[in-house]
Design an enzyme around this catalytic site. Structure first.
Site, PDB file in Angstrom:
ATOM      1  N   CYS A 113       0.956  -1.325  -0.217  1.00 40.11           N
ATOM      2  CA  CYS A 113      -0.046   0.030  -0.071  1.00 40.11           C
ATOM      3  C   CYS A 113       0.799   1.221  -0.032  1.00 40.11           C
ATOM      4  CB  CYS A 113      -1.011   0.065   1.074  1.00 40.11           C
ATOM      5  SG  CYS A 113      -2.031  -1.579   1.399  1.00 40.11           S
ATOM      6  N   HIS A 276      -3.368   6.869   1.817  1.00 43.28           N
ATOM      7  CA  HIS A 276      -3.822   5.232   1.624  1.00 43.28           C
ATOM      8  C   HIS A 276      -4.954   4.951   2.214  1.00 43.28           C
ATOM      9  CE1 HIS A 276      -4.214   1.172   0.941  1.00 43.28           C
ATOM     10  NE2 HIS A 276      -3.827   0.965   2.247  1.00 43.28           N
ATOM     11  N   ASN A 306     -10.352  -1.103   0.254  1.00 43.95           N
ATOM     12  CA  ASN A 306      -8.860  -0.910   0.115  1.00 43.95           C
ATOM     13  C   ASN A 306      -8.496  -1.424  -1.117  1.00 43.95           C
ATOM     14  OD1 ASN A 306      -6.248  -0.981   0.569  1.00 43.95           O
ATOM     15  ND2 ASN A 306      -6.380  -1.845   2.703  1.00 43.95           N
TER      16      ASN A 306
END
Ligand code: ACO
Length: 349
Positions: A113, A276, A306
């Protein structure tokens, strides 16, 4: 000294969105739990037979179009993914072939990420050294291949049957992480800029592999004999969600403070904190600890979940297209991902 500027962005989300209630057909969960704990309302999944390079292609094409450029204008590809099409070769070379960038150097970044932060640092160095002039940075993920259910027809609503008790139980065992991830791709094109102050203003990046066990997908080449024995369990994420959460809410605000301190730039001068999208509550907590108005850290996790290495470029594309992100602004990219890799990067775009 040359720097870099953003000249175009794109994104691609496959198929239709799947709501939290859709997920409740294949595992024991509910809309209220998912929204309250994560902020997620829906996510997209990559169709069977496709991978991140397929998702990246329309995102890259949209970025080229928005920059009014052709594939032949790109002289480097950086591909952020933790769910590559193949163990080898990397997805960047596959995307290059599909896009028509044959022979252009293409590198996959394995910083999960946080990969977009590493990509920006690397792009800046490539431009500064003269190795590249115009770089396509892509983040794309196909987490659907590691989802813990087999009942895609039930999830998709094309079948009225119920999953077997065993399948439902197995998927439920992994519900803590399975409801969090979604698939998608984002692309950003950066090019050499000679405008004074353009490009990276400051970097605070870290990797600490002592946390591997807290967040990993175990399949890999550590397993002699794996080709004969590897089982489906190795393809499921292991995530100690609470520990990851605790680490993120301490490490990320500290990193933002450090990058601002090192660069001599007060946080008040940053136009956007582009973070993120792991969990809405993580980003709210980072804002609270830094005393930031959450409106300065935009959020789209409600719509996409996500998407790991793709969250930052997808969000950047939304903001570029709706005019929130503009040339000349100062942005701070912030992320923590498996590894752990984490940090923040200040960029004058
Ligand atoms: N639906 C309903 N109930 C659930 C679900 C679900 N999907 N998942 C867990 N529960 C239940 C658990 O069984 C548990 O029940 P119990 O108290 O009766 O035992 C309860 O909810 C609490 O479970 P926790 O796992 O402790 O839930 P938590 O509040 O920690 O939230 C979450 C989990 C959302 C994953 C959170 O820990 C988190 O976001 N962590 C950070 C994750 C992250 O950032 N990950 C990755 C970065 S991406 C990358 O780099 C790969």
């Amino acid at each position: 000294m040359p720097g870099l500027s953003i000249v175009g962005t794109g994104r691609f989300l496959p198929g239709r969105p799947y709501t939290n209630s859709d997920l409740a057909r294949v595992l024991d969960t509910n809309d209220e739990w998912i929204r309250q704990r994560t902020g997620i309302a829906q996510r997209h999944y990559c169709p069977r037979g496709q991978g991140p390079a397929d998702l990246a292609l329309p995102a890259a094409k949209a970025a080229l179009e928005s920059a009014n450029l052709a594939p032949s204008d790109i002289d480097y590809i950086l591909f952020n993914t933790m769910t590559p099409d193949h163990v080898f070769p990397g997805s960047g070379t596959v995307l290059g072939a599909n896009l028509g960038c044959i022979g252009v150097p293409a590198l996959d970044l394995r910083a999960q990420c946080a990969a977009m932060l590493y990509s920006f640092q690397l792009a800046d160095s490539l431009i500064l050294s003269g190795a590249a002039k115009r770089i396509l940075i892509v983040g794309a993920e196909a987490h659907s291949a590691m989802m813990p259910w087999r009942d895609w027809d039930v999830l998709e609503g094309t079948s009225d049957r119920k999953p077997s008790a065993q399948d439902f139980e197995r998927a439920t065992k992994h519900r803590g992480w399975a409801v969090v991830f979604g698939d998608g791709a984002g692309a950003v094109i950066v090019e050499r800029s000679d405008k004074p102050g353009a490009g990276i203003v400051g970097v605070d990046l870290h990797s600490d592999g002592t946390h591997v066990e807290e967040l990993c997908l175990p399949a890999g080449f550590k397993m002699r004999g794996a080709a004969g024995e590897i089982g489906a369990e190795e393809w499921l994420i292991r995530m100690q969600g609470r520990e990851v959460f605790k680490q993120a809410v301490v490490k990320l605000p500290r990193s933002v403070e450090l990058v601002c301190e090192k660069s001599g730039v007060p946080a008040s001068e940053v136009d956007w904190f582009i973070a993120h999208q792991a969990n809405r509550r993580i980003n709210d907590s980072v804002c609270e600890r830094l005393g930031l108005d959450p409106a300065r850290m935009p959020c789209n996790i409600d719509r996409y979940g996500n998407t790991s290495g793709a969250t930052i470029p997808i969000l950047m594309d939304e903001m570029w297209r709706d005019g929130r992100l503009r040339p000349g602004q100062l942005i701070c990219l912030v992320a923590l991902g498996a590894g752990f890799h984490w940090g923040s990067v200040l960029v004058r775009i």
